[in-house]
Every structure is written in C-alpha cells, then in structure tokens.
Design an enzyme around this catalytic site. Sequence first.
Site, PDB file in Angstrom:
ATOM      1  N   ALA A 182       0.846  -1.197   0.000  1.00 40.25           N
ATOM      2  CA  ALA A 182       0.000   0.000   0.000  1.00 40.25           C
ATOM      3  C   ALA A 182       0.875   1.239   0.000  1.00 40.25           C
ATOM      4  O   ALA A 182       2.040   1.195   0.400  1.00 40.25           O
ATOM      5  CB  ALA A 182      -0.925   0.018   1.220  1.00 40.25           C
ATOM      6  N   THR A 187       1.311   4.244   2.066  1.00 41.03           N
ATOM      7  CA  THR A 187       0.892   4.521   3.440  1.00 41.03           C
ATOM      8  C   THR A 187       1.405   5.853   3.999  1.00 41.03           C
ATOM      9  O   THR A 187       1.241   6.112   5.193  1.00 41.03           O
ATOM     10  CB  THR A 187       1.362   3.387   4.371  1.00 41.03           C
ATOM     11  OG1 THR A 187       2.788   3.260   4.277  1.00 41.03           O
ATOM     12  CG2 THR A 187       0.699   2.065   4.010  1.00 41.03           C
ATOM     13  N   ASP A 207      -8.661   1.662   8.889  1.00 39.94           N
ATOM     14  CA  ASP A 207      -9.639   2.454   9.628  1.00 39.94           C
ATOM     15  C   ASP A 207      -9.831   3.839   9.015  1.00 39.94           C
ATOM     16  O   ASP A 207     -10.836   4.500   9.277  1.00 39.94           O
ATOM     17  CB  ASP A 207      -9.194   2.595  11.083  1.00 39.94           C
ATOM     18  CG  ASP A 207      -7.761   3.123  11.208  1.00 39.94           C
ATOM     19  OD1 ASP A 207      -6.842   2.432  10.724  1.00 39.94           O
ATOM     20  OD2 ASP A 207      -7.552   4.209  11.776  1.00 39.94           O
ATOM     21  N   TYR A 221      -5.231   9.690   1.600  1.00 43.19           N
ATOM     22  CA  TYR A 221      -4.888   8.297   1.890  1.00 43.19           C
ATOM     23  C   TYR A 221      -6.152   7.472   2.114  1.00 43.19           C
ATOM     24  O   TYR A 221      -6.350   6.418   1.496  1.00 43.19           O
ATOM     25  CB  TYR A 221      -3.980   8.214   3.120  1.00 43.19           C
ATOM     26  CG  TYR A 221      -3.827   6.817   3.668  1.00 43.19           C
ATOM     27  CD1 TYR A 221      -3.141   5.841   2.952  1.00 43.19           C
ATOM     28  CD2 TYR A 221      -4.382   6.466   4.909  1.00 43.19           C
ATOM     29  CE1 TYR A 221      -3.017   4.547   3.449  1.00 43.19           C
ATOM     30  CE2 TYR A 221      -4.254   5.188   5.408  1.00 43.19           C
ATOM     31  CZ  TYR A 221      -3.578   4.226   4.681  1.00 43.19           C
ATOM     32  OH  TYR A 221      -3.457   2.953   5.170  1.00 43.19           O
TER      33      TYR A 221
END
Length: 322
Positions: A64, A66, A106, A129
């Site tokens: 990913a 991040t 989350d 993001y």
Amino acid sequence: MNILVFGKDGQLGKAFQCVFTDQKLGELHRIHYVGRAQCDLSNADAITNLLQETKPNLIINAAAYTAVDQAEQEIDLAYAVNAIAPAIMAQYAVKEGATLLHYSTDYVFDGTKTTPYHESDARNPLGIYGKSKAAGEAGIEDAFKQDPHTKAQFAILRTSWVYGDGGNFIRTILRLAKERESLKVIANQYGVPTSAPWLASISLAMVLDENHQLRSFPSGLYHAIPQGETTWHALASFAVQAAIDAGAVLKLRPDQIAAIPASEYPLPAPRPMNSRMARSALDALMNQIYKGADVTKWQQWQQSWQEPVADYVQDLVLHKRS
C-alpha cells in the site's frame, strides 16, 4: 498452488514471509514474494504482466501507499497504488477463479461515530490516503459484481495501527524514550494496535484449511484487529513500561508522558478520532471454523492488544532493535 504476495518489504509482507516459513508452506506451495523492485504497483501493465506470468491461485496484497501526510501532495500515486492496483488484482481473480486477500484501513471512516464501526457502515474518509483506500475497496467489490457466478472469492481485511518489522509508532516512542525525559502524545484518538505477525497468521487461518489448501468463505469486508481498544497516549505509556520491565534503560518514564488533545498536534492530513472497529463478520467466521476445533488459533484470535505489544517490545529490547 501458486501464491503471490505483494509488499514483501513492508511490515505485513515480512510477517507473511515469517509465517509461511514457520508453517513450512513453501514445501507445499509455490510462493512468490514481490516488492517495489520487482513490480511497481503504480504501473498497471507491470501488475497485469506479473499476474499472467505467475498465475496465482491466492493473491495477498500486503502492499500500500501509506505515507498519510505525503498523500495530500502525491494524489495520483496514492490512487494508483491503493485503488487502481487492487482493482486489477480483483479483475484477474474474477477471471481466473482466484482468491484475493486485500488489506485496508480504519482511515476509510471519518471517525465521528462514538461506537465501533461495523463492516456495513458507510465509508467517509477524510484525507487522500483514506479516500484512495476506500476507492480500492470499492474497486474490488465492483470487479466481483461484474461476474456474480465467478468461482473467485475475496476478503478485504480492514485493520489499524499496525506494527511489526519496520518503522512504526511503538519503535518511535521507544527511540524517543532513550533521548527525552518528557513527551507529549495524543490521548483523544481511539483505536487498536495490530501486530503484523498476528494479522498474517489470522489471515491464513481464515483462508487455508487444515491441509493448507484454500477453503471457501463468504467474500466481503472483514475487520481484523485484536480485542480491546486504547489511545495513542495509553499505548505509548504501555510500551515504555513494557520496555522498562524487559530491562531497557530509558530516560523517559510512563508518568512523564503528557496526554494532549489532537488539536495540539496538527498534521497535514486529518486523522479519524475514532478508529475502533467491531469484528462481527470475522468473529462469526472464525467461530464457525475454529471454536472447539483448533484451540491455539482460537486463543490467538481472542487475544487482546496488550499481550502481543508486550511481546513485541520485549523482543525489541532483548535484540536491541528499539
């Protein structure tokens, strides 16, 4: 079986390599570990070519973009890696009948809810993001909707506050604890620290049966975090005390860590204040698979966040890696 793991150099990718080695799955399956050097996930053609070359039956996307704050400037790159790349993997899975494990965050939620988020709650990310990760989730779901009769299956596992072999909040706190006699840490953001090895182990327990072959499971969203909840301040205090208990010599004591509101520590990208997630979907599946059948895996699934954090800190201290 062919297994393709994206993100081999990240915390979760490294954890998968350790779990595969510990379980000796390399003796049963052909496992391909891929990092940025082997496949640039911002290059759609590179992903497609790799999938065609390796022909995986199981795709594990542990990769990913991040860099949460940097994503506010590198919008195209964040979307390429976090949204377009997973969609390409999903399209391959649907066409070839493969299984896709993808990891989300989350940050797809805005954090305004006062209770834990459920898998069915609407996505409403705050920053680039989170928006790119939410787009990745939607891209996978859309690819599977194109062929409702496909033999393929997918799991999007949302997690939070991951730590493992690499840079993370806990290691930063322990480094600062050697240098400073006071520290300020945010105390009004809530979430759950998640061990990368724990997450890798739970993921494989979910998708592989007792013979280490793919099992069937309901495709969809799953929240994969340990039991409990905490704040960044409480996590910092816990980690420092765990390091002291393990014999670390620190300048900082837990009571010297001041609790501050997030408003006193502004960052370029907004963070969700509430990152707590209910694990009802994965609880139900793990209960169906393991309760009364595999005590070790069931107990691991029921772990609270404190035990793996303490073990992690102790390991860092003993091997002088903090």
